[in-house]
Design a protein around this motif. Structure first.
Motif, short mmCIF file in Angstrom:
data_model
loop_
_atom_site.label_atom_id
_atom_site.label_comp_id
_atom_site.label_asym_id
_atom_site.label_seq_id
_atom_site.Cartn_x
_atom_site.Cartn_y
_atom_site.Cartn_z
N ILE A 81 39.92 -68.82 -9.11
CA ILE A 81 39.77 -69.78 -8.01
C ILE A 81 39.21 -71.08 -8.58
O ILE A 81 38.27 -71.05 -9.37
N ASP A 82 39.79 -72.19 -8.18
CA ASP A 82 39.27 -73.50 -8.55
C ASP A 82 38.68 -74.10 -7.28
O ASP A 82 39.38 -74.77 -6.52
N PRO A 83 37.38 -73.85 -7.01
CA PRO A 83 36.79 -74.30 -5.76
C PRO A 83 36.83 -75.81 -5.59
O PRO A 83 36.43 -76.55 -6.49
N GLY A 84 37.32 -76.25 -4.47
CA GLY A 84 37.37 -77.67 -4.16
C GLY A 84 36.49 -78.05 -3.00
O GLY A 84 36.16 -79.22 -2.80
N ARG A 85 36.09 -77.04 -2.24
CA ARG A 85 35.30 -77.29 -1.04
C ARG A 85 34.47 -76.05 -0.73
O ARG A 85 34.93 -74.92 -0.92
N ALA A 86 33.24 -76.25 -0.25
CA ALA A 86 32.38 -75.12 0.06
C ALA A 86 31.37 -75.51 1.13
O ALA A 86 31.06 -76.69 1.31
N ASP A 87 30.88 -74.53 1.81
CA ASP A 87 29.75 -74.71 2.71
C ASP A 87 28.60 -75.28 1.88
O ASP A 87 28.47 -74.93 0.69
N PRO A 88 27.77 -76.14 2.45
CA PRO A 88 26.68 -76.74 1.66
C PRO A 88 25.81 -75.71 0.95
O PRO A 88 25.28 -75.98 -0.13
N ARG A 89 25.66 -74.52 1.50
CA ARG A 89 24.85 -73.49 0.86
C ARG A 89 25.47 -73.00 -0.43
O ARG A 89 24.78 -72.42 -1.28
N ALA A 91 27.44 -75.13 -2.41
CA ALA A 91 27.91 -76.33 -3.09
C ALA A 91 27.86 -76.21 -4.61
O ALA A 91 28.70 -76.81 -5.31
N PHE A 92 26.97 -75.41 -5.14
CA PHE A 92 26.88 -75.24 -6.60
C PHE A 92 28.12 -74.60 -7.19
O PHE A 92 28.34 -74.67 -8.39
N LEU A 93 28.97 -74.01 -6.36
CA LEU A 93 30.19 -73.37 -6.85
C LEU A 93 31.35 -74.33 -7.02
O LEU A 93 32.33 -74.01 -7.69
N VAL A 94 31.26 -75.49 -6.41
CA VAL A 94 32.36 -76.45 -6.46
C VAL A 94 32.33 -77.17 -7.80
O VAL A 94 31.33 -77.75 -8.20
N SER A 95 33.49 -77.12 -8.47
CA SER A 95 33.54 -77.76 -9.80
C SER A 95 33.87 -79.22 -9.69
O SER A 95 34.33 -79.74 -8.72
#
Length: 95
Positions: A81-89, A91-95
């Motif tokens: 998975i190439d995270p582009g968007r996440a819940d603010p909690r 956010a550290f996962l978004v590259s």
């Protein structure tokens, strides 16, 4: 980031023999900071791991060291998975 699916094979009846070693292996992934989440695939189909901060090759090597994989109790599938968007909690996962 990866989702690793560990689906039971016909050898699942031997899982109890290797459960403590498998749990120790999972704990090592958390201790090394590469596993973010681990849990079962319901209903009782195996397990799944959310992993990050490693390459696909490193994850493949790590999965091969799992006693469940080594003993043929589970078969692995890796989803990248190439995270582009996440819940603010998260956010550290978004590259």
């Amino acid at each position: 980031m990866f989702i690793a699916l560990l689906r039971f094979t016909e050898a699942r009846s031997r899982a109890s023999q290797y459960m403590e070693e498998h749990k120790h292996w999972v704990q090592g992934g958390f201790a090394d900071g590469v596993f973010l989440l681990a849990g079962g695939i319901e209903p009782s189909q195996g397990g799944a791991i959310l992993a990050h901060q490693l390459s696909r090759e490193e994850l493949e090597t790590r999965l091969a060291a799992d006693p469940f994989v080594a003993e043929g109790i589970v078969q692995t599938e890796i989803i990248e998975i190439d995270p582009g968007r996440a819940d603010p909690r998260l956010a550290f996962l978004v590259s």
